[in-house]
Design an enzyme around this catalytic site. Structure first.
Site, mmCIF file in Angstrom:
data_model
loop_
_atom_site.group_PDB
_atom_site.id
_atom_site.type_symbol
_atom_site.label_atom_id
_atom_site.label_comp_id
_atom_site.label_asym_id
_atom_site.label_seq_id
_atom_site.Cartn_x
_atom_site.Cartn_y
_atom_site.Cartn_z
ATOM 1 N N GLY A 154 2.846 45.137 -18.901
ATOM 2 C CA GLY A 154 3.756 45.165 -20.258
ATOM 3 C C GLY A 154 3.884 46.379 -20.367
ATOM 4 N N ALA A 155 5.056 47.038 -21.273
ATOM 5 C CA ALA A 155 5.294 48.252 -21.603
ATOM 6 C C ALA A 155 5.707 48.390 -23.167
ATOM 7 C CB ALA A 155 6.141 48.787 -20.653
ATOM 8 N N ALA A 156 5.505 49.245 -24.132
ATOM 9 C CA ALA A 156 5.895 49.222 -25.370
ATOM 10 C C ALA A 156 6.452 50.637 -25.786
ATOM 11 C CB ALA A 156 4.627 48.794 -26.283
ATOM 12 N N SER A 157 6.711 50.833 -26.749
ATOM 13 C CA SER A 157 7.358 52.280 -27.302
ATOM 14 C C SER A 157 6.204 53.383 -27.074
ATOM 15 C CB SER A 157 7.877 52.090 -28.759
ATOM 16 O OG SER A 157 6.742 51.742 -29.516
ATOM 17 N N ALA A 159 3.028 52.794 -25.739
ATOM 18 C CA ALA A 159 1.896 52.716 -24.308
ATOM 19 C C ALA A 159 2.328 51.626 -23.425
ATOM 20 C CB ALA A 159 0.600 52.410 -25.256
ATOM 21 N N GLN A 160 1.582 51.542 -22.340
ATOM 22 C CA GLN A 160 2.021 50.517 -21.592
ATOM 23 C C GLN A 160 0.608 49.948 -20.994
ATOM 24 O OE1 GLN A 160 4.300 52.891 -18.991
ATOM 25 N NE2 GLN A 160 2.832 52.830 -17.164
ATOM 26 N N VAL A 161 0.570 48.744 -20.427
ATOM 27 C CA VAL A 161 -0.797 48.040 -20.118
ATOM 28 C C VAL A 161 -0.650 47.621 -18.597
ATOM 29 C CG1 VAL A 161 -1.911 45.794 -20.341
ATOM 30 C CG2 VAL A 161 -0.946 46.783 -22.415
ATOM 31 N N ASP A 307 1.755 42.962 -36.698
ATOM 32 C CA ASP A 307 2.767 43.086 -35.572
ATOM 33 C C ASP A 307 2.824 41.820 -34.912
ATOM 34 O OD1 ASP A 307 5.014 43.987 -34.310
ATOM 35 O OD2 ASP A 307 3.636 45.260 -33.092
#
Length: 428
Positions: A154-157, A159-161, A307
């Site tokens: 998964g990726a976010a604004s 960081a990414q996992v 969130d």
């Protein structure tokens, strides 16, 4: 004058050309330059402001034509903001995602357009991921994990996992911060603050400076993954009585301010009804349990996960007991409620459930709603004033109420009547 202008232009051209050649030779990413990011943001702000000022100037306010033209300006402006967020990334995407969730404040043209940012988060290269791990943990990635999926889970604004396997065979999720976010975020917030002040000067009714204040306060917390780990352990202890709630365990020996390693958790997103159907998960049970979780956070502990979008709330059947579980992720940002606010909010909800109009007015005013307390009660419950008058526990949700924007944007557990809370608070 013309000769002077020509000389200045020639010098400026030479300076920019030589600067461009130097940056090219040093292999500098132009997107990292503050002047480029500021210029892009300033140009977008100028174009949007000009569009509003000129397009609506000659259209009579309140007419059908006015609203139709304004809707088109909203749509164009939202698409320009979307392009800006995708180009500048990082903090801009984070703020854009927040704007996309404000269905109760912003025009639909903005929220529907900016929601796309949840699926357009940037990906860092494996070279950058290895670099962050090497700098923060002092070892090569291959020395820490026997397996590390290069494709982000998964990726976010920010960081990414990545899914990984430890030498002892345990599967973990490794959250790695995008390497440039930390350096750019404070500058980006200054840019946003300046440009929003300009917009407020042009349009005095524009009242979104609070967004910048929130970003200034919250961004340092969200960029500190050790803070996120502490929050995860704190909420896990606070809600340990709920056996259906799972908070992934933190691996502190593999965590830093930019890296957070935790147990890997499988599951489907809380809004994926098809996943729940396939796995025999009862939607109503999930709704009730979410209500219990957030009621405990809000009304009892005053420590609230900020969130809860679908990507951070997973549902699954326990591999051991086959019971339904909720997995709560991303603990970077929590709101701490002071005692007075928490108790007034508790009593307001009790009044809403019982249809106690005097209580609704009293506690709404104490929370700052003033004479707009009827509107405040309707927004808070996503119910009509007729339903609020009768007591939201006494009236079924109507079809018109389920179609309201506020109902769609309000978290599932909050838009419910919170019947759990009514009995939970009777001794207060």
């Amino acid at each position: 004058m013309a000769v002077r202008l020509l000389k200045v232009s020639s010098v400026a051209t030479a300076v920019f050309a030589s600067s461009g050649f130097y940056l090219y030779s040093k292999n500098v990413d132009y997107n990292d330059l503050s002047i480029v990011r500021f210029g892009r943001a300033a140009a977008t702000t100028a174009v949007i402001s000009y569009d509003y000022l000129t397009t609506l100037r000659d259209v009579q306010y309140g007419t059908e034509e006015y609203w139709a033209v304004k809707s088109k300006v909203h749509r164009r402006s939202a698409e320009r903001l979307l392009d800006l967020c995708c180009a500048n990334r990082g903090t801009f995407i984070k703020v854009g995602q927040h704007l996309g969730a404000l269905e109760y404040l912003l025009p639909e043209e903005y929220t529907s357009t900016l929601k796309i940012l949840h699926s357009r988060a940037p990906h860092s290269s494996m070279e950058h991921i290895r670099q962050v791990i090497r700098e923060d943990l002092g070892k090569e990635l291959s020395d820490l994990f026997i397996q590390f999926d290069e494709t982000p889970h998964g990726a976010a604004s920010l960081a990414q996992v990545h899914k990984a396997v430890l030498p002892d065979g345990r599967t973990v999720a490794v959250k790695v911060q995008h390497p440039k976010v930390q350096r750019q975020s404070s500058k980006d917030i200054v840019v946003m603050e300046f440009l929003l002040q300009v917009v407020h000067w042009l349009f005095p009714d524009f009242a979104f400076m609070w967004l910048v204040e929130e970003a200034k306060k919250n961004m340092p917390l969200e960029l500190d993954f050790l803070n996120e780990g502490r929050n995860a352990e704190k909420i896990a202890d606070m809600l340990k009585q709920f056996s259906f709630l799972k908070i992934p365990k933190i691996h502190w020996d593999l965590s830093t301010k930019r890296i957070l390693t935790m147990d890997f958790a499988e599951g489907g997103q809380v809004n994926d009804r098809e996943y729940m159907r396939r796995h025999g998960i009862n939607v109503n049970e999930i709704s009730r349990n979410l209500g219990k979780i957030y009621s405990e956070m809000i009304f009892v502990n005053g420590f609230v996960h900020c969130d809860p979008h679908p990507g951070n709330v997973l549902v699954r059947k326990s591999p051991e007991s086959n019971k339904t579980e909720i997995v709560l992720l991303d603990h970077g940002l929590y709101q701490v409620l002071n005692q007075d606010f928490r108790l007034d909010y508790c009593r307001l909800w009790q009044s809403l459930i019982k249809g106690d109009l005097k209580g609704i007015e009293r506690y709404s005013r104490r929370l700052g709603a003033g004479d707009l307390y009827p509107l405040f009660a309707c927004v808070l419950t996503a119910r009509s004033w007729t339903s609020v008058n009768a007591g939201i526990s006494q009236t079924p949700v109507t079809q018109s109420e389920t179609r309201t924007p506020s109902s769609r944007s309000t978290p599932l557990c909050i838009s419910n009547p919170l019947m759990y809370t009514a009995s939970h608070l009777t001794n207060w």
